[in-house]
Design an enzyme around this catalytic site. Structure first.
Site, mmCIF file in Angstrom:
data_model
loop_
_atom_site.group_PDB
_atom_site.id
_atom_site.type_symbol
_atom_site.label_atom_id
_atom_site.label_comp_id
_atom_site.label_asym_id
_atom_site.label_seq_id
_atom_site.Cartn_x
_atom_site.Cartn_y
_atom_site.Cartn_z
ATOM 1 N N GLU A 298 18.226 -19.222 -6.537
ATOM 2 C CA GLU A 298 18.557 -20.208 -7.791
ATOM 3 C C GLU A 298 17.699 -19.616 -8.844
ATOM 4 O O GLU A 298 17.329 -20.273 -9.724
ATOM 5 C CB GLU A 298 18.625 -21.629 -7.441
ATOM 6 C CG GLU A 298 19.438 -22.158 -6.553
ATOM 7 C CD GLU A 298 19.540 -23.806 -6.698
ATOM 8 O OE1 GLU A 298 19.185 -24.231 -7.904
ATOM 9 O OE2 GLU A 298 20.085 -24.296 -5.810
ATOM 10 N N GLU A 334 27.173 -15.777 -21.304
ATOM 11 C CA GLU A 334 27.432 -16.627 -20.200
ATOM 12 C C GLU A 334 27.037 -16.202 -18.839
ATOM 13 O O GLU A 334 26.305 -16.957 -17.992
ATOM 14 C CB GLU A 334 28.820 -16.985 -19.992
ATOM 15 C CG GLU A 334 29.337 -17.985 -21.222
ATOM 16 C CD GLU A 334 30.060 -16.954 -22.344
ATOM 17 O OE1 GLU A 334 30.393 -15.912 -22.011
ATOM 18 O OE2 GLU A 334 30.121 -17.813 -23.299
ATOM 19 N N HIS A 407 21.290 -17.085 -0.237
ATOM 20 C CA HIS A 407 21.694 -18.411 -0.475
ATOM 21 C C HIS A 407 23.075 -18.957 0.025
ATOM 22 O O HIS A 407 24.010 -18.261 -0.691
ATOM 23 C CB HIS A 407 21.563 -18.762 -1.888
ATOM 24 C CG HIS A 407 21.465 -20.289 -2.304
ATOM 25 N ND1 HIS A 407 21.312 -20.689 -3.687
ATOM 26 C CD2 HIS A 407 21.766 -21.237 -1.580
ATOM 27 C CE1 HIS A 407 21.506 -22.086 -3.646
ATOM 28 N NE2 HIS A 407 21.782 -22.430 -2.312
ATOM 29 N N PRO A 412 28.736 -29.669 2.892
ATOM 30 C CA PRO A 412 29.005 -30.077 4.229
ATOM 31 C C PRO A 412 30.489 -30.222 4.643
ATOM 32 O O PRO A 412 30.653 -30.207 5.873
ATOM 33 C CB PRO A 412 28.319 -31.612 4.344
ATOM 34 C CG PRO A 412 28.322 -32.277 3.127
ATOM 35 C CD PRO A 412 27.986 -31.055 2.049
ATOM 36 N N ASP A 488 17.668 -20.313 1.471
ATOM 37 C CA ASP A 488 18.483 -21.597 1.703
ATOM 38 C C ASP A 488 19.897 -21.481 2.162
ATOM 39 O O ASP A 488 20.610 -20.929 1.883
ATOM 40 C CB ASP A 488 18.335 -22.148 0.098
ATOM 41 C CG ASP A 488 19.380 -23.532 0.320
ATOM 42 O OD1 ASP A 488 19.459 -24.065 1.293
ATOM 43 O OD2 ASP A 488 19.384 -24.024 -0.784
ATOM 44 N N ASN A 490 21.375 -24.297 3.738
ATOM 45 C CA ASN A 490 22.160 -25.392 3.710
ATOM 46 C C ASN A 490 22.548 -25.954 5.014
ATOM 47 O O ASN A 490 23.649 -26.502 5.031
ATOM 48 C CB ASN A 490 23.228 -25.107 2.701
ATOM 49 C CG ASN A 490 22.672 -25.378 1.287
ATOM 50 O OD1 ASN A 490 22.207 -26.373 0.944
ATOM 51 N ND2 ASN A 490 23.042 -24.601 0.365
ATOM 52 N N ASN A 546 14.047 -29.861 1.966
ATOM 53 C CA ASN A 546 14.540 -30.318 0.767
ATOM 54 C C ASN A 546 14.644 -31.915 0.954
ATOM 55 O O ASN A 546 14.835 -32.555 2.010
ATOM 56 C CB ASN A 546 16.197 -30.035 1.082
ATOM 57 C CG ASN A 546 16.958 -30.413 -0.204
ATOM 58 O OD1 ASN A 546 18.072 -31.165 -0.115
ATOM 59 N ND2 ASN A 546 16.677 -29.992 -1.289
ATOM 60 N N PHE A 551 18.785 -37.297 0.898
ATOM 61 C CA PHE A 551 18.788 -36.170 1.908
ATOM 62 C C PHE A 551 17.356 -35.651 2.042
ATOM 63 O O PHE A 551 16.723 -35.385 1.041
ATOM 64 C CB PHE A 551 19.719 -35.113 1.704
ATOM 65 C CG PHE A 551 19.653 -33.883 2.810
ATOM 66 C CD1 PHE A 551 20.269 -34.111 3.832
ATOM 67 C CD2 PHE A 551 18.778 -32.926 2.543
ATOM 68 C CE1 PHE A 551 20.112 -33.238 4.904
ATOM 69 C CE2 PHE A 551 18.705 -31.913 3.590
ATOM 70 C CZ PHE A 551 19.344 -32.077 4.809
#
Length: 624
Positions: A298, A334, A407, A412, A488, A490, A546, A551
């Site tokens: 990130e 951007e 990443h 979920p 990460d 997840n 995390n 969570f």
């Protein structure tokens, strides 16, 4: 201010004319405060009736408290923007009731077990008793949405009240409370804070009279002090044997500035969410750990180029960065805000031999077996996540190292996409490892010392001597090269992602794939040739990586190849006493909702190492 209830309702003189003070009060009192006065009057009226909530209509059908409009039901800025917040499916236990009415019992104290054993409670009524304090273990009731402690003798509210982040109604009418803890500022969902009938600080009461409960919660949050810092995280030594070749790695999702919004982190003061506050804490943590390899997730392009690369260069770090693939389709102004993965390495210790970016979506749609699948185009292709793979050589020992920084998608509801992304990653890493096993030896390491990679100068220690240089080691196959996979994911233990990495394979009918179709992955299953473990598997896994109010779990990992590396130590948990008063990160002390992970390894000696004679002196020309 007097204990007596102020009379804010309009009344007239005998002549029928309102007084000047009444006119001012009528103009300044909010509709929310008028609703609060009504609730306070209702609470006083039933003060002698035990279990009156049950008697009135049943605790499962308690009448709704008048509230201010909730921002959660209002349009949010950036709802279409992905935020990589973790979540996992939670096992639902059968529970036929979630409310408890203990009102009107004359109770003088409550057992802490009430708060520790009934954590499923959504509503708790302890009003109309003789309570003088609430036990700090109240903070365990993190599912509470409604707490009524009116008509008691409370003098203060414990700071652990801030742990009840799901509260929407906190009724404290008719007590003896003089002040409120700033931790109430954590209660970002609170819609009604009932304080009428208390000798509360005049400034606080004026805030709620004029602007409502939500404004007071915001005021308390924004004026929240940092408090005592937690104890340093322990370093757990797992192997104390001497080793000639060691390395350390840090993996850290730093929370991209674009995602650090008050709509996502309503419990965090806005000043603490600001990049100007968080960046220095992140930098000091990275520098303090002084790892040989640093994998950050990130990181957006602007922060990489203008902050991390510049600042870490002074610590002898050089970096490799790639943003998510959407940046390719954007204008520069951007694209610079698109986040990705950044890998930094100590340039005095390692030579960067090669690098590669794995584009999951592009790889999937170009696989002959997957490009015709409906699910590939509708589920995998829209997720533009990447992995950055780097290939290093240790200058002093000649050992080589593959580092993957990744990443994985967060949602979920897309477990299948996560599994496919990791399967593609492992497939690509296997191919790269086999190719890099044939990589030629470095014949001039001194030339690498002063070279720039991607135009990035080495500002850290250009004048230091690299010491005695060793010849490059050769590897018969890709699996022999030491491998680290950081990031990460997840994904928690027991998911398809975890099983694939740790077990080496999963079947094509794994539950995470559901009924989706992904070519050979679902026909033949997924596999990789590496023997991988989590660096924390040799000790108790971290309690979490995390930590938010919704969570708390382990979803970040440092995986290592067990045939080539040995874990020597890992960075431990956060101080548990500190966590008892902190509902979630980021906060004053932790600048991201993720923890930094650190591990130290030794490179295992090989019984047979084929070496190639290398030249270490200067050369007039070097092949490009």
């Amino acid at each position: 201010m007097s204990n007596a209830t102020p009379h804010f309702t309009p009344s007239n003189l005998h002549s029928g004319t309102p007084t000047n003070n009444q006119i001012i009060l009528s103009e300044s009192v909010s509709e929310h405060w008028q609703q609060q006065l009504q609730l306070a009057a209702e609470a006083r009226a039933v003060s002698s009736t035990p279990h009156h909530h049950c008697r009135k209509e049943g605790v499962s059908r308690v009448s709704k408290v008048p509230v201010e409009p909730s921002p959660e039901h209002s349009p949010r800025i950036g709802d279409d923007e992905e935020r990589n917040r973790a979540s996992t499916d939670v096992e639902i236990r059968r529970q036929d009731w979630d409310a408890m009415d203990m009102s009107g019992q004359g109770l003088r104290a409550l057992s802490p077990s009430l708060f520790c054993d009934y954590t499923f409670l959504g509503k708790l009524f302890i009003d109309n008793n003789r309570l003088t304090r609430l036990h700090p273990s109240l903070g365990h009731l993190r599912s509470l949405t409604h707490l009524d402690a009116s008509n008691n003798q409370l003098r203060e509210i414990p700071e652990e009240i801030g742990m009840l982040v799901n509260l929407k109604a906190l009724l404290l009418f008719h007590n003896n409370i003089h002040s409120l803890p700033n931790e109430i500022g954590y209660l970002h969902k609170l819609e009604m804070l009932g304080i009428e009938g208390n000798p509360l600080d005049e400034d606080l009461k004026d805030e709620i009279i004029r602007r409502g409960s939500r404004a007071l919660v915001t005021h308390l949050r924004e004026n929240m002090e940092a408090g005592d810092a937690p104890n340093e995280r322990d370093w757990h030594i797992l192997d104390e044997t001497c080793a000639a070749d060691t390395l350390s790695v840090l993996s850290y999702n730093i929370l991209c500035d674009k995602y650090a919004t008050t709509s996502q982190y309503g419990y965090t003061p806005s000043e603490v969410l600001a990049w100007n506050y968080r960046k220095d804490i992140i930098l000091e943590e990275v520098k303090g750990h002084n790892a040989d390899i640093v994998c950050l997730q990130e990181v957006d392009q602007e922060r990489y180029n203008e902050f991390f690369r510049r600042e870490l260069a002074h610590q002898d770090y050089r970096g490799v960065f790639n943003p998510k693939t959407r940046a390719k389709t954007m204008a520069d102004k951007e694209a610079k805000f698109v986040d990705g993965c950044a890998t930094f390495y100590k340039s005095q210790k390692y030579i960067l031999l090669d690098k590669h970016v794995i584009d999951f979506a592009n790889t999937a749609i170009n696989r002959p077996d997957m490009k015709g699948e409906h699910d590939t185009f509708n589920r995998v292709m829209p997720r533009d996540h990447i992995a950055v793979v780097t290939f290093f050589e240790n200058r002093a020992t000649g050992s080589r190292l593959i580092v993957v920084n990744v990443h994985i998608y967060w949602d979920p509801a897309f477990k299948d996409v996560k599994l496919v992304q990791v399967a593609i990653m492992m497939e690509q890493v296997s191919r790269l490892a086999d190719r890099w096993a044939k990589h030629p030896p470095c014949t001039d390491k001194t030339a690498f010392r002063h070279a720039e990679f991607d135009g990035e100068p080495n500002l850290g220690a250009a004048e230091e001597s690299p010491g005695e240089l060793a010849p490059s080691q050769e590897y018969a196959s890709g699996t022999q090269i030491p491998l680290l996979i950081c990031g990460d994911f997840n994904s928690a233990a027991g998911t398809g992602v975890y099983d694939l990495i740790t077990q080496g394979s999963v079947s094509g009918d794994h539950a995470d794939l559901a009924n989706h179709s992904y070519g050979n992955f679902t026909r033949d299953g997924m596999a990789h040739p590496f023997a991988l473990k989590s660096a924390y598997s040799g000790t108790d896994e971290l309690s979490f990586t995390n930590y938010t109010p919704t969570f708390s779990g382990v979803i970040d990992y440092i995986w290592y190849s067990t045939n080539a590396l040995q874990v020597r130590g890992v960075l431990g948990d956060v101080d548990l006493d500190y966590l008892s008063r902190v509902p979630g990160f980021p906060n004053h002390h932790f600048p991201s909702d993720h923890l930094a992970l650190k591990a130290e390894f030794s490179v295992k000696s090989r019984k047979e190492i084929i070496v190639v004679e290398a030249k270490f002196g200067p050369q007039k020309e070097r092949r490009s």
